[in-house]
Design an enzyme around this catalytic site. Structure first.
Site, PDB file in Angstrom:
ATOM      1  N   HIS A  38      39.749  50.534  13.975  1.00 40.01           N
ATOM      2  CA  HIS A  38      39.058  50.624  13.639  1.00 40.01           C
ATOM      3  C   HIS A  38      38.413  51.701  12.581  1.00 40.01           C
ATOM      4  O   HIS A  38      37.089  51.749  12.260  1.00 40.01           O
ATOM      5  CB  HIS A  38      37.929  50.628  14.901  1.00 40.01           C
ATOM      6  N   ASP A  76      43.067  40.037  15.779  1.00 40.50           N
ATOM      7  CA  ASP A  76      43.608  39.891  16.882  1.00 40.50           C
ATOM      8  C   ASP A  76      44.681  39.019  16.920  1.00 40.50           C
ATOM      9  O   ASP A  76      45.688  39.584  17.934  1.00 40.50           O
ATOM     10  CB  ASP A  76      42.898  39.783  18.371  1.00 40.50           C
ATOM     11  N   GLU A 116      40.869  34.343  19.312  1.00 39.46           N
ATOM     12  CA  GLU A 116      41.830  35.692  18.431  1.00 39.46           C
ATOM     13  C   GLU A 116      42.838  36.066  19.554  1.00 39.46           C
ATOM     14  O   GLU A 116      43.970  36.970  18.953  1.00 39.46           O
ATOM     15  CB  GLU A 116      40.910  37.223  18.861  1.00 39.46           C
ATOM     16  N   CYS A 129      36.050  35.093  11.044  1.00 35.84           N
ATOM     17  CA  CYS A 129      35.281  36.063  11.045  1.00 35.84           C
ATOM     18  C   CYS A 129      36.470  37.598  10.999  1.00 35.84           C
ATOM     19  O   CYS A 129      36.251  38.349  11.141  1.00 35.84           O
ATOM     20  CB  CYS A 129      34.305  36.423  12.217  1.00 35.84           C
TER      21      CYS A 129
HETATM   22  C1  PEP Z   1      39.571  39.945  14.826  1.00 36.89           C
HETATM   23  O1  PEP Z   1      40.009  40.361  15.860  1.00 36.89           O
HETATM   24  O2  PEP Z   1      39.722  39.209  13.766  1.00 36.89           O
HETATM   25  C2  PEP Z   1      37.772  40.550  14.659  1.00 36.89           C
HETATM   26  C3  PEP Z   1      36.881  39.830  14.254  1.00 36.89           C
HETATM   27  O3  PEP Z   1      37.857  41.124  15.765  1.00 36.89           O
HETATM   28  P1  PEP Z   1      38.234  42.834  16.062  1.00 36.89           P
HETATM   29  O4  PEP Z   1      38.329  43.146  14.885  1.00 36.89           O
HETATM   30  O5  PEP Z   1      36.638  43.221  16.016  1.00 36.89           O
HETATM   31  O6  PEP Z   1      38.568  43.407  17.036  1.00 36.89           O
HETATM   32 MG    MG Z   2      39.524  41.217  17.909  1.00 36.20          MG
END
Ligand code: PEP
Ligand code: MG
Length: 582
Positions: free
Chosen positions: A193, A458, A434, A505
């Protein structure tokens, strides 16, 4: 230049500036015995330092309040109250009276307190451990006369390259974007993140440098190249010139790509691909809308929580969602409910866990806290009155979670109805695919949801058992692993059979080569970082679905991710010739 540190490219862009080293770690303390006649002076020294630390916290609090808001600033009240605690101060004084140096005395008492708090049965008290650590670093730094490394301590326009081990939420709220030009961290990967945050803030970043904080002294200048993942130390004027030229080239290329904003994302054989944007902060919405994205495929809502001391009110959430919905006119905006936990934690808000990524996070936490979730659902239904909002649930593993969420959504609608509020009731509810559980059993969700969106960040982490934030494992985080590709293919196939929308996504969709593989696997909607919209659009417009399918088939049949990538490159190079750019 002296040397080059190579890490993982996390956010594009080039910055040249002084290194600002932030070592937010408890300093080492030597055992020091003081003579009897020095005791009084040592206790006085302790009190002077405590006063200075409090003054420092007061200044930080003021600045954070002005830049981030009153709630964020409240974090520092907790830390100040620790410094005012009579029991703690008396215990330190007592040890000094037994001839210990003030820093050792303070360290020992903080160790005892940390132990006591981390074992406490009450989660709110266990969470104070983070504040204790911050306080300990602050006081020991002063007692030991070490250089003070607060990130806020930079003048505006300093243009500094912040080098730190990892960017924790309490450091993030203090970041002054007018003073910091780029971020470099020892920890992290492209999908952790810090990287996502840097991209949202538009700050160039390199993560996963592993040793940067050990190797640097903070007196260097550096060039940070966020596209190549390089931190070049003490560059010569010639090096700086070369990088300035590269930065200019990048800007030109970006300007050229912007021209694509208005054209459609259609393959050479006439198949339309829907390109949407991932939005992490409401301020990004306008940039995303200008990039040519046809709506938002993933609005993360954690920005409302991470780095804050309290949960946001219904009105505050409503305003944030509405802002994004309005930026996109009537286009779809998929808003994901809180995905808190893992590496996205509010300050002091939730208990620390031994395995956060397998822990009490995302939909699990929301369903267990219906009041907290209800506030978000009501805000979402109200925002839906202003456009095409769709609600997406993260980290689901069973359809029971969807059913329970739907009950809570109905309950939220009832509350709004009784209040006479303006809202929309028939908001589509979808899930992120995910986890391997959701992907393998995606058919079990089909009747209860309106859409699937594959979160590859994920999905790769859980399928390959590779921590997405661990720099030591970055080369093992391979979205093109056949297990991942097969799960994606299966999900796309099931969605089609059941007439459901299916999107990707995760970061994978933002990388042109992988985007082609996704199209070949049957995905027709991609949600990508705003800056990647034109990049992905360009590749979509240069391939046919037939080629993408052939390439994807070859990739799925490969035995390893490396072979899959080689196959994809070979087939695309054959189809695109010199147009190949990724
Ligand atoms: C993912 O896990 O691919 C996702 C888009 O969500 P995040 O990166 O916020 O976990
Ligand atoms: Mg995710």
């Amino acid at each position: 230049m002296d040397r080059k540190l190579v890490g993982i490219p996390a956010s594009a862009g080039i910055a040249v500036g002084p290194v600002h080293l932030l070592r937010w770690e408890i300093p080492e303390v030597r055992h020091r015995i003081i003579p009897d006649d020095a005791i009084r002076g040592e206790i006085q020294r302790l009190h002077d330092v405590l006063d200075r630390a409090k003054e420092r916290l007061r200044q930080i609090r003021e600045r954070v309040e002005a830049t981030a808001g009153a709630q964020e600033a409240a974090i520092f009240d907790v830390q100040r109250s620790i410094l005012d605690d009579n029991e703690l101060i008396s215990a330190v004084e007592e040890l000094i009276r037994q001839n210990l140096g003030a820093e050792k005395a303070f360290e020992i008492v903080m160790f005892e307190w940390t132990q006591r708090f981390s074992r406490h049965s009450h989660p709110m008290l266990r969470e104070r451990v983070g504040d204790l650590k911050d306080v300990e670093i602050r006081v020991l730094t002063l007692l030991l006369n070490l250089p003070d490394h607060d990130p806020v301590d930079l003048p505006k326009g300093a243009n500094a390259i912040l080098v730190t081990h990892d960017l924790t939420p309490s450091l993030t709220v203090q970041l002054d974007r007018e003073a910091i030009a780029a971020i470099a961290t020892d920890a992290g990967t492209r999908t952790s993140h810090v990287a996502i945050l840097a991209r949202s803030l538009g700050l160039p970043a390199v993560v996963g440098l592993r040793v940067a904080t050990q190797e640097l002294t903070g007196r260097e200048t550096a060039i940070l190249d966020g596209s190549m993942g390089i931190l070049a130390i003490n560059p010569t004027p010639q090096d700086i010139q070369t990088y300035r030229e590269r930065a200019r080239q990048e800007e030109l290329a970006e300007a050229e790509l912007k021209q694509l904003a208005a054209v459609e994302a259609v393959t050479t054989d006439g198949v339309s691909i829907t390109l949407r944007a991932n939005v992490d902060l409401p301020e990004e919405a306008d940039l995303a809308a200008r990039s040519g994205a046809e709506g938002v495929g993933l609005m993360r809502t954690e920005f409302l929580v991470v780095g804050r001391a309290t949960m946001p009110s219904e009105d505050e959430q409503y305003r944030a969602y509405k802002r994004v919905v309005e930026a996109f006119g009537g286009r779809p905006v998929v808003i994901r409910t809180f995905d808190i936990g893992g590496d996205k934690l509010p300050v002091g808000g939730f208990p620390s866990e031994p395995n956060p990524f397998l822990g009490w996070r995302a939909i699990r936490m929301c369903l267990d806290q219906p009041e907290l979730f209800g506030v978000q659902l009501r805000a979402l239904l109200r925002a839906a009155a202003h456009g095409d909002v769709r609600i997406m649930l993260p980290l689901v593993v069973t359809v029971d979670e969807v059913r329970r969420a739907r009950e809570l959504l109905d309950e939220a609608a009832r509350v709004l109805q009784s209040r006479g509020a303006q809202f929309r009731r028939d908001v589509p509810l979808g899930v992120m695919i995910e986890t391997p559980a959701a992907a393998v059993a995606c058919d079990t969700f089909a009747k209860d949801v309106a859409f699937f969106s594959i979160g590859t960040n994920d999905l790769v982490q859980y399928t390959l058992a590779v921590d997405r934030g661990n720099a030591n494992l970055a080369s093992r985080f391979t979205p093109l692993h056949p297990a991942v590709l097969k799960l994606i293919r299966r999900t796309a196939f099931t969605a089609k059979q059941n007439n459901l929308d299916i999107a990707v996504c995760g970061e994978m969709a933002s990388q042109p080569l992988m985007a082609v593989a996704l199209i070949g696997l049957g995905v027709r909607q991609l949600s990508v970082a705003p800056r990647s919209v034109p990049l992905v659009k360009r590749i979509v417009r240069s391939i046919s679905v037939a080629v993408a399918e052939e390439a994807a088939q070859a990739a799925v049949s490969a035995a390893t991710a490396a072979e899959a990538e080689a196959e994809l490159r070979r087939l695309l190079a054959g189809a695109l010739g010199d147009n190949l750019q990724f």
